[in-house]
Design a protein around this motif. Structure first.
Motif, PDB file in Angstrom:
ATOM      1  N   ASP A   3       0.846  -1.180   0.000  1.00 54.96           N
ATOM      2  CA  ASP A   3       0.000   0.000   0.000  1.00 54.96           C
ATOM      3  C   ASP A   3       0.890   1.241   0.000  1.00 54.96           C
ATOM      4  O   ASP A   3       1.679   1.456   0.939  1.00 54.96           O
ATOM      5  CB  ASP A   3      -0.908  -0.006   1.235  1.00 54.96           C
ATOM      6  CG  ASP A   3      -1.711   1.276   1.347  1.00 54.96           C
ATOM      7  OD1 ASP A   3      -2.424   1.599   0.386  1.00 54.96           O
ATOM      8  OD2 ASP A   3      -1.607   1.949   2.388  1.00 54.96           O
ATOM      9  N   ASP A  12       0.212   4.382   0.387  1.00 55.33           N
ATOM     10  CA  ASP A  12      -0.031   5.307   1.498  1.00 55.33           C
ATOM     11  C   ASP A  12       0.739   4.870   2.745  1.00 55.33           C
ATOM     12  O   ASP A  12       1.291   5.696   3.473  1.00 55.33           O
ATOM     13  CB  ASP A  12      -1.524   5.386   1.820  1.00 55.33           C
ATOM     14  CG  ASP A  12      -2.287   6.243   0.821  1.00 55.33           C
ATOM     15  OD1 ASP A  12      -1.633   7.052   0.127  1.00 55.33           O
ATOM     16  OD2 ASP A  12      -3.515   6.106   0.735  1.00 55.33           O
ATOM     17  N   GLY A  13       0.786   3.570   2.967  1.00 51.96           N
ATOM     18  CA  GLY A  13       1.537   3.055   4.105  1.00 51.96           C
ATOM     19  C   GLY A  13       3.031   3.274   3.951  1.00 51.96           C
ATOM     20  O   GLY A  13       3.722   3.634   4.914  1.00 51.96           O
ATOM     21  N   THR A  49       3.763   6.931   4.485  1.00 46.76           N
ATOM     22  CA  THR A  49       3.655   7.236   5.915  1.00 46.76           C
ATOM     23  C   THR A  49       4.908   6.802   6.653  1.00 46.76           C
ATOM     24  O   THR A  49       5.452   7.548   7.484  1.00 46.76           O
ATOM     25  CB  THR A  49       2.418   6.539   6.505  1.00 46.76           C
ATOM     26  OG1 THR A  49       1.247   7.066   5.887  1.00 46.76           O
ATOM     27  CG2 THR A  49       2.335   6.758   8.007  1.00 46.76           C
ATOM     28  N   PHE A  50       5.403   5.599   6.367  1.00 49.34           N
ATOM     29  CA  PHE A  50       6.620   5.120   7.022  1.00 49.34           C
ATOM     30  C   PHE A  50       7.802   6.048   6.723  1.00 49.34           C
ATOM     31  O   PHE A  50       8.559   6.415   7.629  1.00 49.34           O
ATOM     32  CB  PHE A  50       6.938   3.699   6.552  1.00 49.34           C
ATOM     33  CG  PHE A  50       8.329   3.252   6.850  1.00 49.34           C
ATOM     34  CD1 PHE A  50       8.752   3.097   8.175  1.00 49.34           C
ATOM     35  CD2 PHE A  50       9.243   3.006   5.828  1.00 49.34           C
ATOM     36  CE1 PHE A  50      10.057   2.704   8.464  1.00 49.34           C
ATOM     37  CE2 PHE A  50      10.534   2.613   6.113  1.00 49.34           C
ATOM     38  CZ  PHE A  50      10.943   2.461   7.427  1.00 49.34           C
ATOM     39  N   ARG A  93      -2.040   3.051   9.278  1.00 47.50           N
ATOM     40  CA  ARG A  93      -1.304   2.764   8.045  1.00 47.50           C
ATOM     41  C   ARG A  93      -0.011   2.010   8.345  1.00 47.50           C
ATOM     42  O   ARG A  93       0.358   1.066   7.626  1.00 47.50           O
ATOM     43  CB  ARG A  93      -0.984   4.067   7.310  1.00 47.50           C
ATOM     44  CG  ARG A  93      -2.181   4.778   6.723  1.00 47.50           C
ATOM     45  CD  ARG A  93      -1.743   6.097   6.100  1.00 47.50           C
ATOM     46  NE  ARG A  93      -2.868   6.929   5.715  1.00 47.50           N
ATOM     47  CZ  ARG A  93      -2.737   8.168   5.233  1.00 47.50           C
ATOM     48  NH1 ARG A  93      -1.527   8.695   5.094  1.00 47.50           N
ATOM     49  NH2 ARG A  93      -3.813   8.866   4.904  1.00 47.50           N
ATOM     50  N   LEU A  94       0.698   2.419   9.394  1.00 50.58           N
ATOM     51  CA  LEU A  94       1.946   1.752   9.741  1.00 50.58           C
ATOM     52  C   LEU A  94       1.713   0.328  10.195  1.00 50.58           C
ATOM     53  O   LEU A  94       2.470  -0.591   9.840  1.00 50.58           O
ATOM     54  CB  LEU A  94       2.679   2.546  10.826  1.00 50.58           C
ATOM     55  CG  LEU A  94       3.377   3.811  10.341  1.00 50.58           C
ATOM     56  CD1 LEU A  94       3.858   4.643  11.509  1.00 50.58           C
ATOM     57  CD2 LEU A  94       4.552   3.464   9.436  1.00 50.58           C
ATOM     58  N   LYS A  95       0.661   0.114  10.973  1.00 49.79           N
ATOM     59  CA  LYS A  95       0.358  -1.243  11.431  1.00 49.79           C
ATOM     60  C   LYS A  95       0.058  -2.155  10.245  1.00 49.79           C
ATOM     61  O   LYS A  95       0.535  -3.302  10.185  1.00 49.79           O
ATOM     62  CB  LYS A  95      -0.820  -1.230  12.394  1.00 49.79           C
ATOM     63  CG  LYS A  95      -1.137  -2.616  12.985  1.00 49.79           C
ATOM     64  CD  LYS A  95      -2.289  -2.580  13.948  1.00 49.79           C
ATOM     65  CE  LYS A  95      -2.488  -3.935  14.608  1.00 49.79           C
ATOM     66  NZ  LYS A  95      -2.609  -5.050  13.639  1.00 49.79           N
ATOM     67  N   ARG A  96      -0.718  -1.657   9.298  1.00 50.49           N
ATOM     68  CA  ARG A  96      -1.043  -2.465   8.112  1.00 50.49           C
ATOM     69  C   ARG A  96       0.211  -2.783   7.299  1.00 50.49           C
ATOM     70  O   ARG A  96       0.368  -3.902   6.797  1.00 50.49           O
ATOM     71  CB  ARG A  96      -2.057  -1.722   7.249  1.00 50.49           C
ATOM     72  CG  ARG A  96      -3.471  -1.685   7.838  1.00 50.49           C
ATOM     73  CD  ARG A  96      -4.388  -0.815   6.992  1.00 50.49           C
ATOM     74  NE  ARG A  96      -5.768  -0.856   7.479  1.00 50.49           N
ATOM     75  CZ  ARG A  96      -6.728  -0.042   7.064  1.00 50.49           C
ATOM     76  NH1 ARG A  96      -6.455   0.892   6.161  1.00 50.49           N
ATOM     77  NH2 ARG A  96      -7.950  -0.160   7.547  1.00 50.49           N
ATOM     78  N   LEU A  97       1.104  -1.796   7.171  1.00 53.02           N
ATOM     79  CA  LEU A  97       2.339  -2.032   6.417  1.00 53.02           C
ATOM     80  C   LEU A  97       3.209  -3.052   7.139  1.00 53.02           C
ATOM     81  O   LEU A  97       3.771  -3.966   6.512  1.00 53.02           O
ATOM     82  CB  LEU A  97       3.095  -0.724   6.221  1.00 53.02           C
ATOM     83  CG  LEU A  97       4.419  -0.811   5.463  1.00 53.02           C
ATOM     84  CD1 LEU A  97       4.199  -1.302   4.040  1.00 53.02           C
ATOM     85  CD2 LEU A  97       5.134   0.542   5.458  1.00 53.02           C
ATOM     86  N   GLU A  98       3.362  -2.907   8.445  1.00 54.67           N
ATOM     87  CA  GLU A  98       4.173  -3.871   9.207  1.00 54.67           C
ATOM     88  C   GLU A  98       3.560  -5.263   9.163  1.00 54.67           C
ATOM     89  O   GLU A  98       4.289  -6.263   9.046  1.00 54.67           O
ATOM     90  CB  GLU A  98       4.317  -3.377  10.653  1.00 54.67           C
ATOM     91  CG  GLU A  98       5.207  -2.138  10.779  1.00 54.67           C
ATOM     92  CD  GLU A  98       5.305  -1.618  12.205  1.00 54.67           C
ATOM     93  OE1 GLU A  98       6.356  -1.032  12.559  1.00 54.67           O
ATOM     94  OE2 GLU A  98       4.339  -1.797  12.980  1.00 54.67           O
TER      95      GLU A  98
END
Length: 291
Positions: free
Chosen positions: A7, A9-10, A13-14, A40-45
């Motif tokens: 993603d 956006d993620g 954001t990171f 967003r960060l949680k979803r990316l991680e």
């Protein structure tokens, strides 16, 4: 089965949190909320299966895995912007930005690169100018004017802008700079021409009845910093613009306290890529004294 794509956006954001070192600043730069940043960060991680950031209420740091991923994340965002620009075939947006010499500081080149102001879809024109001249130039709209200016002022209000940070000026010199003998004037370095910081320095010295002499006049803060590092003189500088290795020597030399100053952003209404870039740069300048 093909893994789902990342993603963007993620990823963005990171990168912003890593660069700015703050969820609050990243939320400001991306015009969103801290809750959205966290999600967003949680979803990316979760998607990557690893922790990218260590965060506490007062500290954010990139993990080892995050540091490994960061260069690839930047390349991904750059490729995305480049692809959109190629397809659209549009003329890149422009951002004309004026930054006070007493704000820019030695870290400005790295700051601009880190925040992606050189990315596709935006041409950024940055001019380093004295705060007094910036304030006047911004009030004159039209061709060749500034879209935004970031300047330093001794007034926290009355400037029709947004306060980004608060800093007290200090007296900076090389670590081995000697104290003047009794009756000997303090050797000063400062900027050429009308300069608010130079004016504040000489004003407090005169008020305290301390003799001074200007031995170095620089065309910019980097030149003044070079004179300080070389041990030629003392200079009134903001801590954020002092050269590496210089020390605050006001107490040791018995010099009067310098005034507080504020870093202020004044901007016209912008949109698109220019507005995104300016939000990111403004967030990078913010400190707890900003509002």
């Amino acid at each position: 089965m093909t893994a789902p794509p990342l993603d963007l956006d993620g990823v963005l954001t990171f990168v912003r949190v890593a660069d700015l070192g703050s969820f609050t600043r990243a939320a400001e730069a991306l015009a969103t909320s801290q809750a959205a940043i966290s999600l967003r960060l949680k979803r990316l991680e979760d998607r990557l299966g690893t922790r990218l950031l260590d965060r506490t209420p007062r500290h954010v740091a990139v993990t080892r895995q995050g540091a490994q991923f960061l260069p690839a994340a930047r390349r991904l965002l750059e490729a995305h912007d480049s692809a959109l620009a190629e397809v659209a075939g549009t003329v890149p947006a422009r951002l004309s930005l004026g930054i006070s010499d007493h704000v820019a500081g030695p870290d400005l080149p790295a700051l601009l690169r880190r925040l992606g102001l050189d990315g596709a879809g935006l041409v950024t024109e940055v001019r380093i100018v004295a705060s007094r001249d910036l304030a006047t130039a911004f009030d004159v709209p039209g061709e060749g004017g500034y879209d935004a200016v970031i300047l330093r002022t001794e007034a926290a209000s009355g400037h029709d802008g947004t306060v980004l940070a608060e800093e007290r000026l200090g007296w900076f010199a090389a670590p081995d700079f000697p104290a003047p003998h009794a009756g000997e004037p303090l050797r000063l370095a400062g900027l050429a021409g009308p300069c608010n910081v130079r004016g504040a320095a000489t004003r407090v010295l005169d008020t305290a009845g301390l003799p001074w002499t200007e031995v170095f006049v620089g065309g910019g803060v980097l030149a003044v910093g070079a004179a300080v590092t070389a041990g030629l003189a003392v200079a009134a500088l903001a801590p954020s613009t002092a050269p590496p290795g210089a020390m605050e020597v006001g107490a040791r030399l018995g010099l009067p306290e310098l005034p507080r100053t504020w870093i202020v952003l004044r901007a016209r209404r912008l949109d698109g890529r220019a507005a995104q870039a300016l939000r990111a740069l403004a967030a990078a300048y913010r400190n707890p004294g900003g509002r």
